[in-house]
Design a protein around this motif. Structure first.
Motif, PDB file in Angstrom:
ATOM      1  N   MET A  50      17.026  25.272 -25.505  1.00  0.00           N
ATOM      2  CA  MET A  50      17.619  25.568 -24.285  1.00  0.00           C
ATOM      3  C   MET A  50      18.759  24.760 -23.959  1.00  0.00           C
ATOM      4  SD  MET A  50      15.446  24.636 -20.814  1.00  0.00           S
ATOM      5  CE  MET A  50      14.859  26.112 -20.158  1.00  0.00           C
ATOM      6  N   SER A  51      19.742  25.455 -23.336  1.00  0.00           N
ATOM      7  CA  SER A  51      20.993  24.700 -22.970  1.00  0.00           C
ATOM      8  C   SER A  51      20.912  23.861 -21.853  1.00  0.00           C
ATOM      9  CB  SER A  51      22.094  25.638 -22.623  1.00  0.00           C
ATOM     10  OG  SER A  51      21.744  26.538 -21.831  1.00  0.00           O
ATOM     11  N   GLU A  52      21.790  22.985 -21.383  1.00  0.00           N
ATOM     12  CA  GLU A  52      21.361  21.984 -20.581  1.00  0.00           C
ATOM     13  C   GLU A  52      21.890  22.616 -19.231  1.00  0.00           C
ATOM     14  OE1 GLU A  52      22.893  17.980 -20.847  1.00  0.00           O
ATOM     15  OE2 GLU A  52      22.660  18.119 -23.084  1.00  0.00           O
ATOM     16  N   LEU A  53      21.044  22.378 -18.227  1.00  0.00           N
ATOM     17  CA  LEU A  53      21.220  22.850 -16.784  1.00  0.00           C
ATOM     18  C   LEU A  53      22.259  21.931 -15.980  1.00  0.00           C
ATOM     19  CD1 LEU A  53      17.781  23.640 -15.726  1.00  0.00           C
ATOM     20  CD2 LEU A  53      19.317  25.284 -16.270  1.00  0.00           C
ATOM     21  N   THR A  54      23.125  22.536 -15.127  1.00  0.00           N
ATOM     22  CA  THR A  54      23.782  21.554 -14.169  1.00  0.00           C
ATOM     23  C   THR A  54      22.877  21.313 -13.102  1.00  0.00           C
ATOM     24  OG1 THR A  54      24.588  23.575 -12.720  1.00  0.00           O
ATOM     25  CG2 THR A  54      25.915  22.935 -14.661  1.00  0.00           C
ATOM     26  N   ALA A  55      23.224  20.230 -12.481  1.00  0.00           N
ATOM     27  CA  ALA A  55      22.390  19.789 -11.482  1.00  0.00           C
ATOM     28  C   ALA A  55      22.452  20.925 -10.274  1.00  0.00           C
ATOM     29  CB  ALA A  55      23.099  18.448 -10.795  1.00  0.00           C
ATOM     30  N   ASP A  56      23.394  21.680 -10.104  1.00  0.00           N
ATOM     31  CA  ASP A  56      23.117  22.696  -9.276  1.00  0.00           C
ATOM     32  C   ASP A  56      22.119  23.827  -9.467  1.00  0.00           C
ATOM     33  OD1 ASP A  56      24.868  21.300  -7.219  1.00  0.00           O
ATOM     34  OD2 ASP A  56      26.463  22.704  -7.780  1.00  0.00           O
ATOM     35  N   GLN A  57      22.227  24.021 -10.741  1.00  0.00           N
ATOM     36  CA  GLN A  57      21.375  24.999 -11.342  1.00  0.00           C
ATOM     37  C   GLN A  57      19.950  24.538 -11.349  1.00  0.00           C
ATOM     38  OE1 GLN A  57      23.279  25.468 -15.162  1.00  0.00           O
ATOM     39  NE2 GLN A  57      23.965  27.530 -14.687  1.00  0.00           N
ATOM     40  N   ALA A  58      19.420  23.245 -11.489  1.00  0.00           N
ATOM     41  CA  ALA A  58      18.306  22.736 -11.628  1.00  0.00           C
ATOM     42  C   ALA A  58      17.759  22.770 -10.069  1.00  0.00           C
ATOM     43  CB  ALA A  58      18.273  21.413 -12.444  1.00  0.00           C
ATOM     44  N   ALA A 104      14.160  18.173 -17.037  1.00  0.00           N
ATOM     45  CA  ALA A 104      12.891  17.682 -16.010  1.00  0.00           C
ATOM     46  C   ALA A 104      12.288  18.867 -15.567  1.00  0.00           C
ATOM     47  CB  ALA A 104      13.428  16.597 -15.351  1.00  0.00           C
ATOM     48  N   VAL A 105      13.275  19.770 -14.632  1.00  0.00           N
ATOM     49  CA  VAL A 105      12.676  20.764 -13.645  1.00  0.00           C
ATOM     50  C   VAL A 105      12.039  21.561 -14.870  1.00  0.00           C
ATOM     51  CG1 VAL A 105      14.710  22.304 -14.098  1.00  0.00           C
ATOM     52  CG2 VAL A 105      13.281  22.255 -12.108  1.00  0.00           C
ATOM     53  N   SER A 106      12.268  21.866 -15.854  1.00  0.00           N
ATOM     54  CA  SER A 106      11.367  22.756 -16.732  1.00  0.00           C
ATOM     55  C   SER A 106      10.128  22.527 -16.798  1.00  0.00           C
ATOM     56  CB  SER A 106      12.115  23.212 -17.797  1.00  0.00           C
ATOM     57  OG  SER A 106      11.860  21.871 -18.787  1.00  0.00           O
ATOM     58  N   PHE A 107       9.506  21.159 -16.624  1.00  0.00           N
ATOM     59  CA  PHE A 107       8.367  20.716 -16.882  1.00  0.00           C
ATOM     60  C   PHE A 107       7.394  21.175 -15.941  1.00  0.00           C
ATOM     61  CE2 PHE A 107      10.189  18.516 -19.935  1.00  0.00           C
ATOM     62  CZ  PHE A 107       9.409  18.349 -20.922  1.00  0.00           C
ATOM     63  N   ALA A 108       8.165  21.718 -14.507  1.00  0.00           N
ATOM     64  CA  ALA A 108       7.380  22.302 -13.391  1.00  0.00           C
ATOM     65  C   ALA A 108       6.760  23.590 -13.707  1.00  0.00           C
ATOM     66  CB  ALA A 108       8.090  22.306 -12.355  1.00  0.00           C
ATOM     67  N   LEU A 109       7.677  24.454 -14.524  1.00  0.00           N
ATOM     68  CA  LEU A 109       7.103  25.653 -15.177  1.00  0.00           C
ATOM     69  C   LEU A 109       6.243  25.555 -16.228  1.00  0.00           C
ATOM     70  CD1 LEU A 109       7.317  28.950 -15.006  1.00  0.00           C
ATOM     71  CD2 LEU A 109       9.214  28.696 -16.637  1.00  0.00           C
ATOM     72  N   LEU A 110       6.442  24.586 -17.074  1.00  0.00           N
ATOM     73  CA  LEU A 110       5.557  24.234 -18.122  1.00  0.00           C
ATOM     74  C   LEU A 110       3.991  24.170 -17.837  1.00  0.00           C
ATOM     75  CD1 LEU A 110       7.662  22.385 -20.721  1.00  0.00           C
ATOM     76  CD2 LEU A 110       6.835  24.703 -20.947  1.00  0.00           C
ATOM     77  N   GLY A 111       4.047  23.337 -16.942  1.00  0.00           N
ATOM     78  CA  GLY A 111       2.869  22.688 -16.083  1.00  0.00           C
ATOM     79  C   GLY A 111       2.025  23.887 -15.607  1.00  0.00           C
ATOM     80  N   MET A 112       2.784  24.830 -14.927  1.00  0.00           N
ATOM     81  CA  MET A 112       2.107  25.856 -13.998  1.00  0.00           C
ATOM     82  C   MET A 112       1.610  26.972 -14.967  1.00  0.00           C
ATOM     83  SD  MET A 112       3.816  28.319 -11.047  1.00  0.00           S
ATOM     84  CE  MET A 112       5.292  28.623 -11.969  1.00  0.00           C
ATOM     85  N   SER A 170      16.701  15.083  -6.380  1.00  0.00           N
ATOM     86  CA  SER A 170      18.243  15.578  -6.531  1.00  0.00           C
ATOM     87  C   SER A 170      18.385  16.260  -7.755  1.00  0.00           C
ATOM     88  CB  SER A 170      19.152  14.321  -6.725  1.00  0.00           C
ATOM     89  OG  SER A 170      18.883  13.788  -7.889  1.00  0.00           O
ATOM     90  N   GLY A 171      19.510  17.167  -7.785  1.00  0.00           N
ATOM     91  CA  GLY A 171      19.735  17.857  -8.933  1.00  0.00           C
ATOM     92  C   GLY A 171      19.877  17.415 -10.083  1.00  0.00           C
ATOM     93  N   GLU A 172      20.548  16.209  -9.990  1.00  0.00           N
ATOM     94  CA  GLU A 172      20.712  15.356 -11.238  1.00  0.00           C
ATOM     95  C   GLU A 172      19.312  14.477 -11.925  1.00  0.00           C
ATOM     96  OE1 GLU A 172      22.263  14.840  -8.363  1.00  0.00           O
ATOM     97  OE2 GLU A 172      24.346  15.405  -9.169  1.00  0.00           O
ATOM     98  N   GLN A 173      18.544  14.556 -10.878  1.00  0.00           N
ATOM     99  CA  GLN A 173      17.281  14.118 -11.382  1.00  0.00           C
ATOM    100  C   GLN A 173      16.608  15.159 -12.125  1.00  0.00           C
ATOM    101  OE1 GLN A 173      15.998  12.490  -7.606  1.00  0.00           O
ATOM    102  NE2 GLN A 173      14.991  10.823  -8.632  1.00  0.00           N
ATOM    103  N   LEU A 174      16.638  16.515 -11.527  1.00  0.00           N
ATOM    104  CA  LEU A 174      16.124  17.666 -12.220  1.00  0.00           C
ATOM    105  C   LEU A 174      16.699  17.907 -13.464  1.00  0.00           C
ATOM    106  CD1 LEU A 174      15.563  19.527  -8.836  1.00  0.00           C
ATOM    107  CD2 LEU A 174      13.675  18.549 -10.168  1.00  0.00           C
ATOM    108  N   ALA A 175      17.892  17.772 -13.681  1.00  0.00           N
ATOM    109  CA  ALA A 175      18.851  18.324 -14.910  1.00  0.00           C
ATOM    110  C   ALA A 175      18.333  17.363 -16.005  1.00  0.00           C
ATOM    111  CB  ALA A 175      20.044  18.529 -14.484  1.00  0.00           C
ATOM    112  N   LYS A 176      18.005  16.056 -15.668  1.00  0.00           N
ATOM    113  CA  LYS A 176      17.660  15.033 -16.569  1.00  0.00           C
ATOM    114  C   LYS A 176      16.965  15.524 -17.873  1.00  0.00           C
ATOM    115  CE  LYS A 176      15.971  10.630 -17.694  1.00  0.00           C
ATOM    116  NZ  LYS A 176      14.945   9.710 -17.283  1.00  0.00           N
ATOM    117  N   MET A 177      17.630  15.267 -19.167  1.00  0.00           N
ATOM    118  CA  MET A 177      16.656  15.646 -20.253  1.00  0.00           C
ATOM    119  C   MET A 177      15.363  14.952 -20.571  1.00  0.00           C
ATOM    120  SD  MET A 177      18.117  18.492 -21.220  1.00  0.00           S
ATOM    121  CE  MET A 177      17.674  18.715 -22.611  1.00  0.00           C
ATOM    122  N   VAL A 178      14.303  15.509 -20.705  1.00  0.00           N
ATOM    123  CA  VAL A 178      12.964  14.876 -20.786  1.00  0.00           C
ATOM    124  C   VAL A 178      12.437  14.998 -22.211  1.00  0.00           C
ATOM    125  CG1 VAL A 178      11.002  14.610 -20.024  1.00  0.00           C
ATOM    126  CG2 VAL A 178      12.666  14.812 -18.352  1.00  0.00           C
TER     127      VAL A 178
END
Length: 154
Positions: free
Chosen positions: A1-9, A128-136, A110-118
């Motif tokens: 998966m390519s990295e997301l920008t803060a705005d995208q996240a 980080a934001v992708s873990f919301a979908l993974l969890g669901m 913030s968008g930066e927190q959501l875009a952080k690679m985990v």
């Protein structure tokens, strides 16, 4: 998966994930509390989790995934159930309270927190934001499994 920008996240969380997360949590609570307390040890096969093990797994794992988004790290020890929470109804209540707290925290990121690679257990890294979908998706999968147990339990 390519990295997301803060705005995208931020867009993903606010416009794609939050609504379905809230809706699915309502269904999850109903399925968790539908397990009869006297049938918690039901398992369709000796190698399957028991109903109560599955209830616990669903409640804890979904919140662990949400806390991964919030904290920016996957912590296998996060979201543990207190020893006093034992019945499916108690677990469903704990799940709902913990989910509500985490849901509110998600909305403040913030968008930066959501875009952080985990890192996920050394297997892969995702924003980080992708873990919301993974969890669901994980919850929906196991909720279906638990629903099939409920049919066998009557």
């Amino acid at each position: 998966m390519s990295e997301l920008t803060a705005d995208q996240a931020l867009f993903l969380l606010q416009n794609v994930y939050l609504g379905p997360l809230k809706n699915e949590s309502r269904v999850t609570r109903k399925v968790l509390e539908a397990v009869p307390a006297d049938k918690c040890q039901h398992r369709p096969d000796p190698v399957s989790k028991s109903a109560i093990e599955l209830v616990r797994h669903i409640a804890v794992a979904e919140n662990r995934f949400l806390e991964t988004v919030i904290d920016g790290v996957f912590d296998v020890n996060a979201a543990a159930l207190p020893d006093t929470v034992k019945t499916p109804q108690e677990i469903a209540s704990w799940y709902e309270q913990r989910f509500a707290k985490n849901y509110e925290a998600l909305k403040k990121l913030s968008g930066e927190q959501l875009a952080k690679m985990v890192d996920f257990r050394g297997l892969f890294e995702r924003p980080a934001v992708s873990f919301a979908l993974l969890g669901m998706v994980h919850t929906i999968h196991h909720r279906g499994q638990l629903s099939s147990y409920l049919r066998c339990m009557g």
